[in-house]
Scaffold this motif. Structure first.
Motif, PDB file in Angstrom:
ATOM      1  N   HIS A 174      35.760  69.095  43.079  1.00 34.42           N
ATOM      2  CA  HIS A 174      36.090  70.710  43.159  1.00 34.42           C
ATOM      3  C   HIS A 174      37.505  71.125  43.473  1.00 34.42           C
ATOM      4  N   ARG A 175      38.147  70.254  44.060  1.00 33.37           N
ATOM      5  CA  ARG A 175      39.583  70.638  44.084  1.00 33.37           C
ATOM      6  C   ARG A 175      40.260  70.694  42.626  1.00 33.37           C
ATOM      7  N   THR A 176      39.718  69.700  41.998  1.00 39.55           N
ATOM      8  CA  THR A 176      40.631  69.552  40.565  1.00 39.55           C
ATOM      9  C   THR A 176      40.186  70.668  39.602  1.00 39.55           C
ATOM     10  N   GLN A 177      38.782  71.334  40.071  1.00 38.40           N
ATOM     11  CA  GLN A 177      38.143  72.265  39.009  1.00 38.40           C
ATOM     12  C   GLN A 177      38.992  73.697  39.271  1.00 38.40           C
ATOM     13  N   PHE A 178      39.303  73.877  40.591  1.00 34.75           N
ATOM     14  CA  PHE A 178      40.304  74.978  41.166  1.00 34.75           C
ATOM     15  C   PHE A 178      41.786  74.863  40.684  1.00 34.75           C
ATOM     16  N   LEU A 199      29.688  74.289  38.714  1.00 31.87           N
ATOM     17  CA  LEU A 199      30.625  73.389  39.722  1.00 31.87           C
ATOM     18  C   LEU A 199      29.989  72.292  40.264  1.00 31.87           C
ATOM     19  N   GLU A 200      28.943  72.515  40.965  1.00 35.04           N
ATOM     20  CA  GLU A 200      27.974  71.575  41.722  1.00 35.04           C
ATOM     21  C   GLU A 200      27.438  70.440  40.635  1.00 35.04           C
ATOM     22  N   GLY A 201      27.253  70.736  39.727  1.00 36.88           N
ATOM     23  CA  GLY A 201      26.675  69.655  38.651  1.00 36.88           C
ATOM     24  C   GLY A 201      27.663  68.967  38.132  1.00 36.88           C
ATOM     25  N   HIS A 202      28.761  69.600  37.801  1.00 32.98           N
ATOM     26  CA  HIS A 202      29.785  68.774  37.279  1.00 32.98           C
ATOM     27  C   HIS A 202      30.495  67.662  38.449  1.00 32.98           C
ATOM     28  N   ALA A 203      30.406  68.296  39.667  1.00 38.69           N
ATOM     29  CA  ALA A 203      31.095  67.206  40.701  1.00 38.69           C
ATOM     30  C   ALA A 203      30.081  66.203  40.776  1.00 38.69           C
ATOM     31  N   ASP A 204      28.628  66.449  40.883  1.00 38.19           N
ATOM     32  CA  ASP A 204      27.854  65.157  40.743  1.00 38.19           C
ATOM     33  C   ASP A 204      27.920  64.611  39.670  1.00 38.19           C
ATOM     34  N   TYR A 205      28.377  65.070  38.449  1.00 43.02           N
ATOM     35  CA  TYR A 205      28.364  64.124  37.407  1.00 43.02           C
ATOM     36  C   TYR A 205      29.598  63.108  37.295  1.00 43.02           C
ATOM     37  N   VAL A 206      30.676  63.764  37.920  1.00 41.82           N
ATOM     38  CA  VAL A 206      31.965  63.343  38.183  1.00 41.82           C
ATOM     39  C   VAL A 206      31.770  62.049  39.074  1.00 41.82           C
TER      40      VAL A 206
END
Length: 383
Positions: free
Chosen positions: A197-201, A281-288
């Motif tokens: 999440h921090r990387t996304q932002f 955002l949440e799905g991407h975090a779980d995927y990563v």
């Protein structure tokens, strides 16, 4: 803004109520606590490198890097204080508008004082429930305080500080014990999710302003006239309680929550967009976290299987009922739907192709595209 010294929400009372009601965390001695805090800090630092290498997401040239935002290891009262500060910041425009509407109402000072305390208690009760369940959180709209620093401003000089990564140590320890998984692996696994999440932002500078703009647009549409709002609630209750036909034919309200029904059409459109981006955002975090996992978390498969089962079934009947009441079931669907979207897109166009999702607000998926990833691929990659 206050009237007669009273705010629409008594935030201090919200903090006091939540900290009074919050359940104690798991038993750990001082040495164990120091070890947990130290390990979480090390994992958060290591996770930044792992996530960026896996996602190929880095801040654009000339953009401040939010990777330097604070990592705060907090207890449950610390999480409560941080979130009250965030709520207060995000809701300020709406509450100011409500205060202004009441300014000329006889007895408004008394109404505000009483209403603010009632609402403060309600907010506190909600936060006391959530504070024992959240493992970590990247606070996007966090204002800096003496006890809770935030990251540097990302816009023009003089803008408010923003961003901090919270890791709730007692909750992480509680869950790792409950699941009976390797503590070292579980702590790193949690950090991978939150660091994503921090990387996304940090890698997508426009994302914070886009989400804040959507939230403020939603709040601006909120009906602040009590009589009108009560009438809408009454109509919603009638639509939920009565059906014209045996199966509710020609009643589009049937099957929708009361919250959805009392919203304006514009709010429903905004909420649809927000739901899509939060699913992403949440799905991407779980995927990563699962994608990085096999390389650095040996027991990732066991952790995922046990954690997923815990997510789906909750801790008991009361927990399940509260999750449904608070809308947390919808958040769980966001994890699943979003991860399915990311998986499908990466399989079809690779990580580089998926990362086109971060190009602009126009390349974010809609709710329909979250459910049907090929539609997003066709729309974005046909250009």
């Amino acid at each position: 803004m206050t009237i007669g010294g009273a705010e629409m929400v008594d935030w201090n009372l919200a903090v006091a109520t939540a900290t009074r009601l919050v359940r104690p965390g798991p038993e750990v001695d001082r040495e164990q606590a120091r070890e947990v805090v130290g390990e979480l800090r090390r994992h958060a630092e290591a996770s930044e490198r792992h996530v960026r290498e896996f996602t190929s997401m880095t801040p654009p040239d000339g953009t401040p890097d939010l990777g330097g935002t604070p990592v705060l290891i907090v207890d449950r009262p610390g999480w409560i204080k941080a979130n009250v500060a965030g709520f207060r910041e995000v809701l300020r425009p709406l509450l100011d508008k409500m205060q202004a509407r009441r300014a000329n109402v006889p007895g408004s000072a008394v109404i505000s004082a009483v209403g603010g305390k009632v609402t403060g208690v309600e907010v506190g009760m909600l936060l006391s429930f959530l504070s024992s369940r959240v493992l970590g959180q990247y606070e996007t709209f966090a204002p800096a305080t003496h006890d809770l620093p935030a990251g540097p401003a990302t816009l023009e000089p003089g803008t408010a500080q923003q961003g901090r990564l919270l890791l709730v140590a007692p909750n992480i320890v509680h869950v790792e014990r409950e699941l009976d998984v390797a503590p070292h692996d579980f702590r790193l696994w949690v950090c991978l999710h939150e660091e994503t999440h921090r990387t996304q932002f940090s890698a997508v500078p426009w994302l914070r302003d886009h989400i804040e703009g959507e939230i403020q647009s939603f709040l601006a549409e909120t009906e602040v006239d009590p009589a009108t709002l009560l009438e809408r609630v009454r109509e919603a209750l009638q639509s939920l309680g009565g059906r014209d036909g045996a199966e509710g034919e020609d009643r589009p309200e049937v099957g929708r929550s009361m919250l959805e029904i009392v919203q304006t059409p514009t709010q429903r459109e905004i909420l649809s967009r927000l739901t899509a981006v939060m699913s992403l955002l949440e799905g991407h975090a779980d995927y990563v976290m699962d994608g990085v996992g096999p390389e650095v978390v040996p027991t990732v498969a066991e952790i995922r299987e046990k954690f997923q089962r815990r997510r789906q079934h909750g801790a008991g009947r009361i927990d399940l009922a509260l999750r449904k009441l608070l809308g947390l079931d919808a958040k769980l669907r966001q994890y699943k739907d979003g991860e399915r979207f990311v998986n499908a897109v990466v399989r079809q166009v690779g990580m580089t192709g998926f990362n086109r999702v971060w190009t602009s607000p126009n390349t974010l998926p809609t709710r329909q595209e979250i459910a049907d990833p090929e539609k997003w691929v066709a729309r974005v990659h046909s250009k």
